[in-house]
Design an enzyme around this catalytic site. Structure first.
Site, PDB file in Angstrom:
ATOM      1  N   LYS A  67      14.039 -17.568  25.878  1.00 22.79           N
ATOM      2  CA  LYS A  67      14.663 -16.267  25.588  1.00 22.79           C
ATOM      3  C   LYS A  67      15.465 -15.845  26.807  1.00 22.79           C
ATOM      4  CE  LYS A  67      12.194 -15.252  21.776  1.00 22.79           C
ATOM      5  NZ  LYS A  67      12.816 -15.360  20.464  1.00 22.79           N
ATOM      6  N   HIS A  96       9.518 -25.004  14.692  1.00 28.02           N
ATOM      7  CA  HIS A  96      10.923 -25.388  14.537  1.00 28.02           C
ATOM      8  C   HIS A  96      11.294 -26.640  15.326  1.00 28.02           C
ATOM      9  CE1 HIS A  96      10.774 -21.464  12.922  1.00 28.02           C
ATOM     10  NE2 HIS A  96      11.044 -20.786  14.014  1.00 28.02           N
ATOM     11  N   HIS A 109      11.637 -21.709   8.560  1.00 25.59           N
ATOM     12  CA  HIS A 109      13.003 -21.396   8.119  1.00 25.59           C
ATOM     13  C   HIS A 109      14.040 -22.370   8.695  1.00 25.59           C
ATOM     14  CE1 HIS A 109      13.472 -19.172  11.920  1.00 25.59           C
ATOM     15  NE2 HIS A 109      14.774 -19.230  11.715  1.00 25.59           N
ATOM     16  N   ARG A 148       0.803  -1.218   0.000  1.00 26.01           N
ATOM     17  CA  ARG A 148       0.000   0.000   0.000  1.00 26.01           C
ATOM     18  C   ARG A 148       0.840   1.273   0.000  1.00 26.01           C
ATOM     19  NH1 ARG A 148      -5.118  -0.287   3.721  1.00 26.01           N
ATOM     20  NH2 ARG A 148      -3.523  -1.007   5.112  1.00 26.01           N
ATOM     21  N   GLU A 153      18.235 -19.021  23.270  1.00 25.77           N
ATOM     22  CA  GLU A 153      18.539 -17.711  22.676  1.00 25.77           C
ATOM     23  C   GLU A 153      18.931 -16.724  23.761  1.00 25.77           C
ATOM     24  OE1 GLU A 153      15.945 -16.622  19.057  1.00 25.77           O
ATOM     25  OE2 GLU A 153      14.601 -17.534  20.505  1.00 25.77           O
ATOM     26  N   ASP A 203       5.698 -20.025  19.430  1.00 21.83           N
ATOM     27  CA  ASP A 203       6.727 -19.371  18.623  1.00 21.83           C
ATOM     28  C   ASP A 203       7.809 -20.356  18.156  1.00 21.83           C
ATOM     29  OD1 ASP A 203       7.972 -17.023  17.523  1.00 21.83           O
ATOM     30  OD2 ASP A 203       9.428 -17.082  19.162  1.00 21.83           O
ATOM     31  N   LYS A 212      17.859 -24.546   6.965  1.00 24.49           N
ATOM     32  CA  LYS A 212      19.223 -24.552   7.514  1.00 24.49           C
ATOM     33  C   LYS A 212      19.948 -25.823   7.050  1.00 24.49           C
ATOM     34  CE  LYS A 212      17.898 -22.071  11.753  1.00 24.49           C
ATOM     35  NZ  LYS A 212      18.606 -20.808  11.870  1.00 24.49           N
ATOM     36  N   LYS A 226       4.906 -18.779   9.083  1.00 21.76           N
ATOM     37  CA  LYS A 226       4.225 -18.810  10.367  1.00 21.76           C
ATOM     38  C   LYS A 226       3.916 -17.382  10.824  1.00 21.76           C
ATOM     39  CE  LYS A 226       7.891 -18.836  13.771  1.00 21.76           C
ATOM     40  NZ  LYS A 226       7.605 -17.893  14.756  1.00 21.76           N
TER      41      LYS A 226
END
Ligand code: BG6
Length: 520
Positions: free
Chosen positions: A366, A266, A204, A65, A242, A261, A208, A174
Site C-alpha cells: 500500500k 489474489h 475477485h 437486519r 497500490e 489481504d 478479471k 474472503k
C-alpha cells in the site's frame, strides 16, 4: 490498427457454446445492507440483466437486519447504481424491469423465524424454480456463515443434492479464515449441509479479464508455451502495487496485513495460473486440480528461509503524487505500535520439473508510487558473445509483461538496431493493448463471477484444497515473523517502492525489480 481491422474475419472460437443454461432462480443476499451489495453486487446484476445474461425469470431478495421496505431499498440501490455503474446513465427501462424483481426481508439471520419468512417470500413468487433454485450470497461476517447455513438447512431451503429440490449454492468471499486452522473450520461449517461443489468461493481477481486470459494466452499459443520453463526463463516477477493507503480499513487491516489481504488469495491465484501445467481439459475440476498441484509444489519455507527470502514493510508518513500521506501507525483504528505489514516481497521456488531453480518474486504493498498489477516473465540473457560481450549489462534480456491492470495488455520486449550509421542496440517492444484491440468495454469481475455462480460453473471459484494449501504457505511465513517486532530496515516512506531490503532480496541473485510504467 487492430488485428480485426486488418483481417476481414478473424476466426473466433466460441467456448461459451458449451456453457450450461441459465435457469430461473432467486438470489438471496445475506447482510444485504452493506457496501458490497450497493457498490458491486447490484450493479453487476443490473448489467447482466441489461446484457440479457440473466435467467428468463429471477428474483433478488436482500436479507438484513436494518429496517427497510422493498421501495426504500430499491431507491437506495438506484442512487448507488447512479454512482457506481460502469455504464452511465442508467437505462430507465432496464432498471424498471430489474428493480421490480428486487425485494427486502427485514430479518435477523440468527432467528429461525426469519427463515420461515424467507420461505414464505419465496413461495409467494408462485413458480417452482424461483422457490427451489437458490443462490445464497453470504455477504456477512465469516463468523456467521455456520449459523446461516444451519438455519437454511433447518428451514429446508438448503439441500445437499440436486434433483427434485432444485439447486442451491452458497457464495462466500474472503477472508476465508485467518490461518489454515480457521479456514479448515470455516470450510467444515460451510460444507456441513452442502456439498463442496455447491460452495462458490470468490476471489475477485479471477473475475478479471486479464487474469482469465492467462490460461488462453498460455495454452492457445504454441510459441510462448515452449519457452515457459526453466530452460528459457530466468525469473518471474509478480507485482501488485497500490497507491492507496489503508484509509478507513484500519480495523480490518490490523487483523489481515498485506500477506493475508493480498498474497494468500489474489497473488497465489495469479501465480498458480502463470506456473501451472496444462490441465487435461477445460473442466473446472481439471483446471483446479492443476492449480492445487502447483501450489503444493511451492517449496515450504522454514523460519530461517523466511528471514532470507521474505521482506515485510510498513509505511511511514510520506507523499504519493505530491499528496501527503500519514504513516500506517497514525491511520484510524490502527494500533500506534502496530507491527502489521503493509508491504511484502518474497522469493518463492517451485519444486517441479518445469520450474526447478527459477525464482518467483512476488511483491505487493500500500502507498506505493503506482497502482499496477503485472507479471513479468524475464527470459535468460543471450550467451556472453557478440552484442552481449560488447554491451555487457546494457544489453537487455527479453521479457514478456502481462499487464493485468491498468493499461491492460501484453508486451514483448526485445532488442533492435537503432537506425543510423552507427551500430547501437536498444530495447523495443511489441505490444497488445486490450483497449486498442477490443475497445474499452470491460465487464466488472462480479458480473462474470455472479453469472458463473448462477450457472454452476466452478472454474473461477476457489476449491477448498486450494484455499487450505494457500494458507499453509502463508502460515509458514507468519511463523517466521512470530514475536518479531519490525526493525528500522523494514519501514518505507509512503510513495516509495517499499523497504530497501526488497531490492536487496533480488540483488542477491543479480536481479532487480521492474517498475510498472502506467500511462495516464
Ligand atoms: C482486496 C483487498 O481483496 O483487493 C484490498 O482487500 C485491495 O486491500 C484490493 O485494495 C485490490 O483489488 P483491485 O481489484 O483494486 O486490484
Amino acid at each position: 490498427m487492430s488485428y480485426s481491422e486488418q483481417h476481414d474475419e478473424p476466426t473466433v472460437c466460441n467456448l461459451s457454446e458449451t456453457r450450461k443454461p441459465v435457469e430461473p432462480c432467486t438470489i438471496v443476499i445475506f447482510g444485504a445492507s452493506g457496501d458490497l451489495t450497493a457498490r458491486k453486487l447490484i450493479p453487476a446484476l443490473y448489467h447482466l440483466a441489461k446484457d440479457k445474461q440473466m435467467p428468463p425469470a429471477f428474483r433478488i431478495i436482500g436479507f438484513a437486519r436494518r429496517e427497510k421496505t422493498d421501495e426504500s431499498w430499491r431507491a437506495e440501490l438506484r442512487a448507488a447504481l447512479d454512482q457506481f455503474s460502469r455504464t452511465k446513465p442508467v437505462d430507465e427501462q432496464v432498471w424498471k424491469d430489474f428493480s421490480a424483481k428486487i425485494f427486502y426481508c427485514v430479518c435477523d439471520l440468527t432467528d429461525a423465524a426469519a427463515y420461515q419468512k424467507l420461505e414464505q417470500q419465496l413461495t409467494s413468487f408462485g413458480s417452482a424454480p424461483l422457490r427451489k433454485n437458490l443462490l445464497f450470497y453470504l455477504a456477512t461476517q465469516p463468523s456467521q456463515f455456520g449459523a446461516v447455513v444451519e438455519q437454511l438447512h433447518n428451514a429446508k431451503l438448503l439441500h445437499r443434492e440436486n434433483g427434485e429440490h432444485g439447486w442451491q449454492r452458497l457464495v462466500v468471499e474472503k477472508p476465508f479464515g485467518h490461518d489454515l486452522a480457521s479456514a479448515h473450520a470455516l470450510n467444515t461449517e460451510l460444507t456441513r449441509y452442502a456439498h463442496e461443489s455447491q460452495v462458490c468461493r470468490i476471489d475477485h481477481y479471477l473475475g478479471k479479464e486479464t487474469v482469465q486470459n492467462i490460461l488462453m494466452f498460455r495454452f492457445s499459443n504454441s510459441i510462448f508455451e515452449r519457452l515457459w520453463n526453466r530452460e528459457s526463463v530466468d525469473h518471474i516477477q509478480l507485482t501488485v502495487s497500490e497507491k492507496l493507503g489503508v484509509g478507513e480499513r484500519g480495523g480490518y487491516y490490523e487483523e489481515a496485513g498485506a500477506l493475508r489481504d493480498m498474497v494468500q488469495n489474489h497473488m497465489l491465484q495469479v501465480l498458480s495460473l502463470i506456473a501451472m501445467e496444462p490441465p487435461v481439459s477445460l473442466e473446472a475440476e481439471s483446471v483446479r486440480d492443476e492449480k492445487v498441484k502447483l501450489l503444493k509444489s511451492i517449496r515450504a519455507l522454514t523460519p530461517s528461509d523466511v528471514a532470507k527470502q521474505v521482506v515485510r514493510g510498513q509505511y511511514f508518513a510520506g507523499a504519493v503524487d505530491g499528496q501527503p500521506r500519514p504513516g500506517y501507525r497514525q491511520e484510524s483504528k490502527v494500533n500506534p505500535a502496530s507491527n502489521v505489514e503493509t508491504f511484502v516481497a518474497m522469493k518463492l521456488l517451485i519444486d517441479n520439473w518445469r520450474w526447478s531453480g527459477v525464482p518467483f518474486y512476488l511483491r505487493t504493498g500500500k502507498n506505493l508510487p503506482q497502482s499496477a498489477s503485472e507479471v513479468r516473465i524475464q527470459f535468460r540473457p543471450t550467451p556472453n558473445v557478440l552484442f552481449a560481450a560488447q554491451c555487457g549489462e546494457k544489453l537487455d534480456a527479453n521479457a514478456l509483461t502481462l499487464r493485468l491492470q491498468p493499461n491492460e495488455g501484453i508486451s514483448l520486449h526485445f532488442n533492435g538496431k537503432v537506425p543510423g550509421i552507427g551500430t547501437s542496440v536498444r530495447p523495443v517492444r511489441m505490444h497488445f493493448s486490450y483497449n486498442a484491440e477490443f475497445g474499452a468495454y470491460t465487464p466488472e469481475a462480479y458480473e462474470r463471477l455472479l453469472l458463473d455462480a448462477i450457472v454452476g460453473d466452478a472454474t473461477l471459484f476457489i476449491r477448498r484444497d486450494e484455499v487450505e494449501t494457500a494458507w499453509q504457505i502463508v502460515d509458514s511465513i507468519r511463523a517466521g515473523w512470530e514475536g518479531k517486532a519490525l526493525t528500522n530496515r523494514e519501514f518505507y516512506a509512503a510513495g516509495t517502492w517499499g523497504p530497501i531490503a526488497a531490492d536487496d532480496l533480488l540483488a542477491q541473485s543479480g536481479h532487480e525489480w521492474h517498475e510498472p510504467q502506467v500511462i495516464k
